[in-house]
Scaffold this motif. Sequence first.
Motif, PDB file in Angstrom:
ATOM      1  N   MET A   1       1.440  -2.977 -21.976  1.00 49.66           N
ATOM      2  CA  MET A   1       2.877  -2.942 -22.250  1.00 49.66           C
ATOM      3  C   MET A   1       3.663  -2.447 -21.042  1.00 49.66           C
ATOM      4  N   ILE A   2       3.206  -1.386 -20.424  1.00 46.29           N
ATOM      5  CA  ILE A   2       3.910  -0.847 -19.262  1.00 46.29           C
ATOM      6  C   ILE A   2       3.878  -1.843 -18.107  1.00 46.29           C
ATOM      7  N   MET A   3       2.753  -2.523 -17.959  1.00 47.16           N
ATOM      8  CA  MET A   3       2.622  -3.491 -16.888  1.00 47.16           C
ATOM      9  C   MET A   3       3.569  -4.673 -17.079  1.00 47.16           C
ATOM     10  N   VAL A   4       3.676  -5.163 -18.304  1.00 45.90           N
ATOM     11  CA  VAL A   4       4.522  -6.334 -18.547  1.00 45.90           C
ATOM     12  C   VAL A   4       6.000  -5.963 -18.471  1.00 45.90           C
ATOM     13  N   ILE A   5       6.366  -4.748 -18.872  1.00 39.95           N
ATOM     14  CA  ILE A   5       7.757  -4.316 -18.711  1.00 39.95           C
ATOM     15  C   ILE A   5       8.103  -4.211 -17.232  1.00 39.95           C
ATOM     16  N   GLU A   6       7.161  -3.718 -16.436  1.00 43.39           N
ATOM     17  CA  GLU A   6       7.383  -3.631 -14.999  1.00 43.39           C
ATOM     18  C   GLU A   6       7.556  -5.020 -14.382  1.00 43.39           C
TER      19      GLU A   6
ATOM     20  N   PRO B   1      -1.182   6.116 -11.641  1.00 40.16           N
ATOM     21  CA  PRO B   1      -1.110   7.478 -12.206  1.00 40.16           C
ATOM     22  C   PRO B   1      -1.037   8.521 -11.098  1.00 40.16           C
ATOM     23  N   PRO B   2      -0.445   9.703 -11.408  1.00 40.41           N
ATOM     24  CA  PRO B   2       0.165  10.090 -12.685  1.00 40.41           C
ATOM     25  C   PRO B   2       1.536   9.467 -12.832  1.00 40.41           C
ATOM     26  N   SER B   3       1.877   9.049 -14.027  1.00 39.35           N
ATOM     27  CA  SER B   3       3.096   8.299 -14.260  1.00 39.35           C
ATOM     28  C   SER B   3       3.857   8.876 -15.448  1.00 39.35           C
ATOM     29  N   ILE B   4       5.172   8.982 -15.295  1.00 36.87           N
ATOM     30  CA  ILE B   4       6.020   9.532 -16.361  1.00 36.87           C
ATOM     31  C   ILE B   4       5.947   8.679 -17.611  1.00 36.87           C
ATOM     32  N   ILE B   5       5.942   7.363 -17.429  1.00 41.38           N
ATOM     33  CA  ILE B   5       5.985   6.468 -18.585  1.00 41.38           C
ATOM     34  C   ILE B   5       4.718   6.574 -19.419  1.00 41.38           C
TER      35      ILE B   5
ATOM     36  N   GLY C   1       0.820  -1.214   0.000  1.00 42.30           N
ATOM     37  CA  GLY C   1       0.000   0.000   0.000  1.00 42.30           C
ATOM     38  C   GLY C   1       0.846   1.253   0.000  1.00 42.30           C
ATOM     39  N   GLY C   2       1.957   1.223   0.759  1.00 42.39           N
ATOM     40  CA  GLY C   2       2.853   2.373   0.774  1.00 42.39           C
ATOM     41  C   GLY C   2       3.500   2.613  -0.578  1.00 42.39           C
ATOM     42  N   CYS C   3       3.877   1.519  -1.261  1.00 46.26           N
ATOM     43  CA  CYS C   3       4.465   1.646  -2.606  1.00 46.26           C
ATOM     44  C   CYS C   3       3.460   2.261  -3.579  1.00 46.26           C
ATOM     45  N   ALA C   4       2.202   1.810  -3.497  1.00 47.01           N
ATOM     46  CA  ALA C   4       1.176   2.348  -4.382  1.00 47.01           C
ATOM     47  C   ALA C   4       0.935   3.825  -4.098  1.00 47.01           C
ATOM     48  N   GLY C   5       0.848   4.178  -2.816  1.00 44.27           N
ATOM     49  CA  GLY C   5       0.610   5.568  -2.452  1.00 44.27           C
ATOM     50  C   GLY C   5       1.760   6.473  -2.825  1.00 44.27           C
ATOM     51  N   PHE C   6       2.988   6.013  -2.560  1.00 41.89           N
ATOM     52  CA  PHE C   6       4.134   6.842  -2.908  1.00 41.89           C
ATOM     53  C   PHE C   6       4.341   6.879  -4.419  1.00 41.89           C
ATOM     54  N   GLY C   7       3.993   5.783  -5.095  1.00 38.35           N
ATOM     55  CA  GLY C   7       4.093   5.762  -6.549  1.00 38.35           C
ATOM     56  C   GLY C   7       3.215   6.816  -7.186  1.00 38.35           C
ATOM     57  N   ALA C   8       2.095   7.127  -6.514  1.00 35.92           N
ATOM     58  CA  ALA C   8       1.173   8.129  -7.051  1.00 35.92           C
ATOM     59  C   ALA C   8       1.775   9.534  -7.040  1.00 35.92           C
ATOM     60  N   VAL C   9       2.782   9.765  -6.183  1.00 35.80           N
ATOM     61  CA  VAL C   9       3.397  11.098  -6.146  1.00 35.80           C
ATOM     62  C   VAL C   9       4.814  11.105  -6.703  1.00 35.80           C
ATOM     63  N   SER C  10       5.411   9.911  -6.882  1.00 37.52           N
ATOM     64  CA  SER C  10       6.775   9.876  -7.411  1.00 37.52           C
ATOM     65  C   SER C  10       6.807   9.517  -8.891  1.00 37.52           C
TER      66      SER C  10
ATOM     67  N   LEU D   1       4.675  -0.823  -8.862  1.00 41.64           N
ATOM     68  CA  LEU D   1       3.463  -0.005  -8.926  1.00 41.64           C
ATOM     69  C   LEU D   1       3.787   1.466  -9.184  1.00 41.64           C
ATOM     70  N   GLY D   2       5.063   1.849  -8.980  1.00 38.22           N
ATOM     71  CA  GLY D   2       5.446   3.244  -9.147  1.00 38.22           C
ATOM     72  C   GLY D   2       5.167   3.790 -10.532  1.00 38.22           C
ATOM     73  N   MET D   3       5.324   2.942 -11.558  1.00 39.31           N
ATOM     74  CA  MET D   3       5.074   3.384 -12.923  1.00 39.31           C
ATOM     75  C   MET D   3       3.635   3.141 -13.360  1.00 39.31           C
ATOM     76  N   LEU D   4       2.920   2.276 -12.660  1.00 37.16           N
ATOM     77  CA  LEU D   4       1.556   1.942 -13.067  1.00 37.16           C
ATOM     78  C   LEU D   4       0.528   2.883 -12.464  1.00 37.16           C
TER      79      LEU D   4
END
Length: 436
Positions: A368-373, A157-161, A105-114, A152-155
């Motif tokens: 595609m982004i999910m499978v690369i991750e 949103p908002p996500s750079i990729i 959950g922390g990874c998902a939450g921080f991924g949303a801002v990083s 989850l950081g790239m999946l």
Amino acid sequence: MENEVIGLIGLASLLIMIVLHVPIGVSMAIAGTVTFAFLRNWDAAFSVIGAEVTTAISSTDLALIPLFILMGNFASGGGMARDVYKLAFAFVGHMRGGLAMASIGGCAGFGAVSGSSIATVTTMTKVAYPEMTQRGYSERLAGGSIAAGGTLGMLVPPSIIFVLYGVLTENFVLTLFTAAIVPAALAVFMHFIAIQMYLRLHPDAGRPGEKTDWAGRLKALRGAWTVLLLAFVVAGGIYSGIFTVTESAAVGSVLAMAIAIFRGELSVRSFWAALHDTAATTAMIYVIVIGAGVFSYSMTLSLLPETLVTWMGGLPVSPLVIIAILMIFYIIMGAIFDTISAMVLTLPFVYPVILQLGYDPIWWGVIMIMVIEIGMITPPIGINVLVMHTMLPNSSLGTIYRGIVPFLIADVIRLVILILIPAISLWLPTLMDMPR
């Protein structure tokens, strides 16, 4: 010499330069320029470089990238990852495997801002790994949950990729963000299931922690108000239409900086460090985008992607078989390259095939982004795992790899579900009547 042969030589030269450790953006620019020159002339080739540089610098969509990177740097320096982790722990820490679930959950939450997988893994390793090992969690479960959660950081949103995919394929960035919401939620849910299934086989790997009462949960909620405020302003501003995506990134950057200053966690040194990291990362991404544009032009001119589309369209197999082959290919690419490099290297060839097969480009962006991750935690390389191992020299690489196995299984199941049922990704954009 046939155009397709020149294109193949250009592609081979690109791969050789990558093997020789020439930066990927530079490799694509050189290979694309030389290939274009052989297909036309040198004046035309150099004019393409100038056009791509101008396009990249003037792109308002690409302007999102430094803003989101800056927001993530300020959020990381402001201690927001720690707050997200504490909030997640307050609600699920008392459950069996609760700390591992809080890490997800922390990874998902921080991924949303990083917006970055590697940044998420790096930050959450500092925050969550010591907590889990001190409370008796096995190194295997602790390392696996953080490495897998980092994807989850790239999946989320908002996500750079997603911004890059939208720019390179001319799809709406906001629609891509919206399409990723349900798959990201599904990813978190299935990682929770993976933790519970693992603990059925190894019950001592993650014992329950103490239960937090509602007073403690409200305290954790108040402690995480900065993260919630930032997420609410950025996401709420985007989806309500108050801000454009670019404006929300700018507002988010300023707000993240203000929060870090308010909390006393942003010194002059860390401020300049955030700016330096943002500038360095942005420059690298722009070089990759410009190089990808030049290389894509040369490949289109060589007719190589068109030949590939015609060949794959004539294969006596169903489209799902081709998608399955691409999935294996992208997992290998993700294990070797970072997400951005794997995407921009392959888009000139794969994207036309996807359109020819009749698949939705928004759906494909998510897949595609999910499978690369997934590739980023897949042995024998797995960039996320290697990054984590450098931060935990006393933990063996094999231990972390064994820890990600249940999460890999969950990720593959999720991937199959989203491939077989594209409506899961497209449901929310369709419901909101978003542009394609």
